[in-house]
Design a protein around this motif. Sequence first.
Motif, mmCIF file in Angstrom:
data_model
loop_
_atom_site.group_PDB
_atom_site.id
_atom_site.type_symbol
_atom_site.label_atom_id
_atom_site.label_comp_id
_atom_site.label_asym_id
_atom_site.label_seq_id
_atom_site.Cartn_x
_atom_site.Cartn_y
_atom_site.Cartn_z
ATOM 1 N N ASN A 1 89.071 27.165 46.294
ATOM 2 C CA ASN A 1 90.237 27.164 47.168
ATOM 3 C C ASN A 1 90.906 25.796 47.150
ATOM 4 N N ASN B 1 98.132 23.535 41.757
ATOM 5 C CA ASN B 1 97.208 23.639 42.883
ATOM 6 C C ASN B 1 96.079 22.615 42.806
ATOM 7 N N TYR B 2 95.924 21.970 41.693
ATOM 8 C CA TYR B 2 94.836 21.014 41.516
ATOM 9 C C TYR B 2 95.378 19.595 41.500
ATOM 10 N N SER C 1 102.702 30.409 42.663
ATOM 11 C CA SER C 1 101.440 30.324 43.406
ATOM 12 C C SER C 1 100.270 29.881 42.529
ATOM 13 N N SER C 2 100.324 30.162 41.236
ATOM 14 C CA SER C 2 99.209 29.790 40.346
ATOM 15 C C SER C 2 99.364 28.397 39.740
ATOM 16 N N VAL D 1 93.641 22.837 47.320
ATOM 17 C CA VAL D 1 94.869 22.568 48.058
ATOM 18 C C VAL D 1 95.418 21.236 47.567
ATOM 19 N N SER D 2 96.696 21.216 47.274
ATOM 20 C CA SER D 2 97.341 19.963 46.897
ATOM 21 C C SER D 2 98.635 19.831 47.689
ATOM 22 N N LYS E 1 102.662 21.466 51.189
ATOM 23 C CA LYS E 1 101.319 21.995 50.950
ATOM 24 C C LYS E 1 101.387 23.119 49.928
ATOM 25 N N LYS E 2 100.486 23.076 48.950
ATOM 26 C CA LYS E 2 100.498 24.034 47.855
ATOM 27 C C LYS E 2 99.085 24.536 47.617
ATOM 28 N N ASP E 3 98.920 25.871 47.578
ATOM 29 C CA ASP E 3 97.652 26.493 47.202
ATOM 30 C C ASP E 3 97.951 27.819 46.515
ATOM 31 N N PHE E 4 96.918 28.611 46.235
ATOM 32 C CA PHE E 4 97.108 29.863 45.498
ATOM 33 C C PHE E 4 97.862 30.928 46.288
#
Length: 102
Positions: free
Chosen positions: A59, A36-37, A32-33, A61-62, A87-90
Motif C-alpha cells: 500500500n 505511487n512509489y 491510479s497505477s 503512498v507518495s 497525496k497519491k496511491d493506487f
Amino acid sequence: MFTAISHSNAATFVLNSEETITSDYVFVRPRSSEFNYSENPSYISGSTGEIIYNDFINNPVSYITTVGLYNDTNELLAVAKLSRPLKKDFTKEALVRVKLDF
C-alpha cells in the motif's frame, strides 16, 4: 531625463507600458497505477536494497509536489511547484493543470 520629470507638471507626465504574455495550459494526469512509489533513499535498506517498511510494498503512498516539463530528448525545460502536496496511491487519480507563461 530626471530633471524633465521632476520639474514637469504631474498632470502632463504620462508613461505607457505594454507587455504581451502568451499563456498555454498543460494538463498532467497521473493515473491510479502511476507515481505511487518514492525514490527517497531512506525507504530502502542500504545493505540489502529492500524496502524498509512493509506498508510501502502493498500500500504505497507518495506525495506529488513538483511537475517537470521535458522535451522529446528528455531534457528538463521547466518545473512547476504545486501549492500543496498531492497525496497519491493506487486508489487515486489526479489531474494537474499547469499554466505556462512565455
